[in-house]
Design a protein around this motif. Structure first.
Motif: not given
Length: 429
Positions: A79-83, A93-96, A269-271, A296-300
């Motif tokens: 979720k955090e990466a999507k945001e 974020p729901d479209n990713i 990512a794809i959206a 993903q967590l590292r980037h966030v």
């Protein structure tokens, strides 16, 4: 400076002799200069080294929702990466779906899936007699390489200062159901550096394709890659515009952090619409149990949020801006007024597009190579590597140190002059 075409044959021959002597001076320097790809420099990569320190064996690798990033699961990304990526891509974020390290890989998968299983219930492309793709030119060679790999016929569409010429795009898409997609780099485009106008984006969103499985492949690779704080291009968000136009399923939008964090270790990512996401997930659940959630967590944790990412990109701009300005300054100083070339002046991205006199690009690139400067191959910015005018050259300023870049551009300008004089003199025989 006097345009070359207005100089006498004797004047051009004398100038050619002088320039040849300068060229030989470059040759004896045994240069090893590489401007063939748009790679970040070591200085840019150093900006992200702190990412190596945000996670350690002592850290809690659990997400806010309790997901343990060390384990299997979470097919579409944490979720955090999507945001974070949603803010970067300007979408919900729901479209990713968050993938691995490469948006090019996501595009390849999207074409491959369409070939073998079709798009949302349509006939798989491999079962059709002919499949075509529109390719705005000059464009991104790796896009063209994907469609060529799958045997898809590529149709060139001209670009202008507003983006692809939409009169051509609209007519082709509406009249030919074998056309299944179009490649787009809408912001700071590769290689021209232009950004699509508002009118162009709105016309894309209102396309009326003859093929129900037509999709716009919207590669927003340079969405946050500005050179200036106070002079930036802005792009209408395509998914929202498609929804407003009643075409919610028309676009696949791609992006990544490849030129934000580490090119080999970013996140992509794809959206797209919920209908498209459901279609993609049918394939994805057989391909993987989940991509690299630790990364993903590292980037966030490194960026924190979009504001942290934007501050990070200002540091990138501080590295890139002097290089772009050096390129355009040297081109203007050495070639301005000669009427033998033109070039773009982007406000962001990674490339400058250069156009020589017709029939000169291959000769310029070859002459540069003989003196130790490797450029992107002439013709690479066109499908099948065939530039009908043999005029376009992609300049990639990012990788060399500034001193090497200045030397490279001085050599490049010299080669342009020599090849252009040869072209003009040949036309007088």
């Amino acid at each position: 400076m006097q345009p070359y075409a207005e100089m006498s044959t004797e004047e051009l021959q004398a100038l050619r002799k002088k320039l040849s002597a300068q060229y030989r001076e470059f040759q004896v320097k045994d240069l090893r200069l590489d401007m063939s790809r748009g790679k970040p420099s070591a200085e840019q990569l150093d900006l992200s080294m702190g990412m190596m320190d945000v996670l350690s064996s002592e850290d809690d690798l659990t997400c806010e929702d309790g997901t343990d990033c060390r384990n299997y699961g979470v097919l579409t990304g944490i979720k955090e990466a999507k945001e974070l990526i949603g803010d970067m891509m300007e979408v919900n974020p729901d479209n990713i779906i968050i993938y691995g390290n490469s948006s090019l890989n996501v595009m390849f998968d999207s074409i491959s899936r369409s070939m073998t299983h079709g798009v949302m219930g349509c006939t798989p492309w491999c079962k059709l007699d002919k499949v075509k793709f529109l390719c705005p030119v000059p464009g991104y060679d790796r896009h063209f390489a994907i469609t060529e790999y799958f045997g898809i016929e590529m149709v060139s569409v001209p670009m202008d200062e507003h983006g692809p010429v939409m009169d051509v795009v609209e007519q082709l898409v509406a009249s030919d159901d074998t056309i299944k997609g179009i490649w787009c780099v809408p912001k700071y485009s590769n290689p021209t550096g232009i950004s699509y106008s508002d009118a162009t984006v709105r016309r894309f969103a209102r396309l009326k394709p003859a093929a129900p499985d037509f999709r716009i492949y919207w590669d927003n690779a340079y969405g946050v890659h500005h050179l200036y704080d106070d002079d930036q291009d802005h792009l209408i968000e395509i998914l929202a515009e498609c929804k407003r136009a009643g075409n919610p399923d028309l676009v696949y939008k791609f992006s990544s952090t490849s030129k934000i964090s580490f090119p080999g270790s970013g996140i992509a990512a794809i959206a797209t619409s919920h209908n498209n996401l459901e279609d993609i997930e049918k394939q994805l659940k057989f391909q993987t149990i989940g991509h690299d959630k630790v990364n993903q967590l590292r980037h966030v944790r490194f960026f924190g949020d979009i504001h942290g990412m934007c501050e990070h990109m200002r540091l990138h701009a501080d590295v890139m801006r002097p290089k772009f300005e050096a390129v355009t300054s040297i081109l203007e100083r050495e070639l301005g007024g000669l009427d033998i070339a033109s070039w773009t002046r982007p406000k962001g991205g990674y490339f400058i597009s250069f156009d020589s006199l017709d029939g000169c690009a291959k000769g310029i690139v070859a002459r540069c190579k003989k003196a130790g400067l490797v450029m992107t191959g002439a013709g690479a910015t066109y499908p099948y590597g065939r530039d009908p005018h043999d005029s376009n050259i992609r300049i990639a300023p990012s990788y060399p140190p500034l001193g090497d870049l200045i030397l490279a551009m001085e050599l490049f300008a010299l080669c342009v002059k020599i090849v252009s004089i040869d072209k003009i003199l040949a036309g007088r025989k």
